[in-house]
Scaffold this motif. Structure first.
Motif: not given
Length: 76
Positions: A61-70
């Motif tokens: 869910a955080m990856k889909e929201a764009g929280v992580f750049e790497s």
């Protein structure tokens, strides 16, 4: 008529015999109250949260929201 002189010898020991047990008992009561009013509900809240917690679902869910750049989307 004059006032009697105050008794100063042994005054600290006499006052400590009265106040020290009261201080110890109040501190024990405060510690027990803190344990059951703050610590136990907090431990129960953590247990309830992690009972059904899915780390991979949260990560996705955080990856889909764009929280992580790497983190890249790698299709298998």
């Amino acid at each position: 008529m004059s006032l009697p002189r105050p008794v100063m010898r042994g005054l600290l020991a006499k006052r400590l015999r009265f106040h020290l047990p009261i201080a110890f008992s109040l501190s024990i009561v405060a510690a027990i109250a803190f344990k059951y009013a703050v610590t136990e509900p907090r431990k129960q809240a953590y247990a309830d949260f992690y009972k059904n917690y899915d780390a991979m679902k949260e990560f996705n869910a955080m990856k889909e929201a764009g929280v992580f750049e790497s983190v890249k989307d790698v299709e298998k």
